[in-house]
Design an enzyme around this catalytic site. Sequence first.
Site: not given
Ligand code: DGL
Length: 268
Positions: A10-11, A42-43, A73-75, A152, A184, A186
């Site tokens: 993940d990010s 990552y978004g 991580c979804n992104t 975070e 996401c 997070h």
């Molecule tokens: N946790 C990540 C997700 O599921 C990405 C969060 C990010 O870094 O923008 O998309």
Amino acid sequence: MKEQPVGFLDSGLGGLSVVKEVKKLLPRENIEYFADNQRQPYGEKNQSELIKFTFQIISFLLKKKIKICVIACNTATAASLKKAREYFSIPIIGVIQPAVQDAIKKTLNKKIGIIATEFTTKNGAYPKEIKKVAPEIKVFSNFCPKFVSIVEAGKFTAPETYEIAREYLKPLKEAQIDTLILGCTHYSFLKKVISEIMGSEIILIDPAVSTSLILKKILSQKGISGEEEKGEENYYTTGSPEKVERIAKIILNNDFFKIQKVQLEELN
Ligand code: DGL
């Protein structure tokens, strides 16, 4: 192969929502977790950057002998799952498909909401996946850029978190959805705030739960489920270990949590 670890990426801290579920469901698995905090969020990245990061991290995890990889991580899933599956020979699981399957089963009024990062929202991975299976379902999306830094920083229930969440969730409340996908990883840690604002009658779909069930199924189908007395865990970050450890200890309820620093150059 059974004793080889499961890899997660993940990010940052988001993927720990998946790890938390996996530890409950599959306590005999060894875990290797990679958090790319230095290149977060990552978004806000583009597809080619996300593919590059995902490939670098999977290659790093392969050196740790992982038997399967969960893109927690979804992104990164939206950007690179298909390409990663074509390129790497180990099985790779993303978080989007499991969450979609769950949401489709749960919705009664056929109105599903999705909150995700800017990349995931604009890329349309969720609506595309939903339409493939259930074209009659109406999908409403919104992106929530500030949620990642809130998590975070460990501000899970701070007053400002409620304020920001109210703003992001307003269009979804107005759309009268009955099911909301936390698109996401997070956002899993903001469930309390999100549920209070949306109302307890709205079903929240957490990809962490859906994905860990799929992981269990795949490991058992392939006959590679871990059999350790108690699984071992190793964590890595490209960011500041002290900062990540402080919040991860709270998330995982583990005072002894340790994370190792990895320099970006080591990923080349
Ligand atoms: N946790 C990540 C997700 O599921 C990405 C969060 C990010 O870094 O923008 O998309």
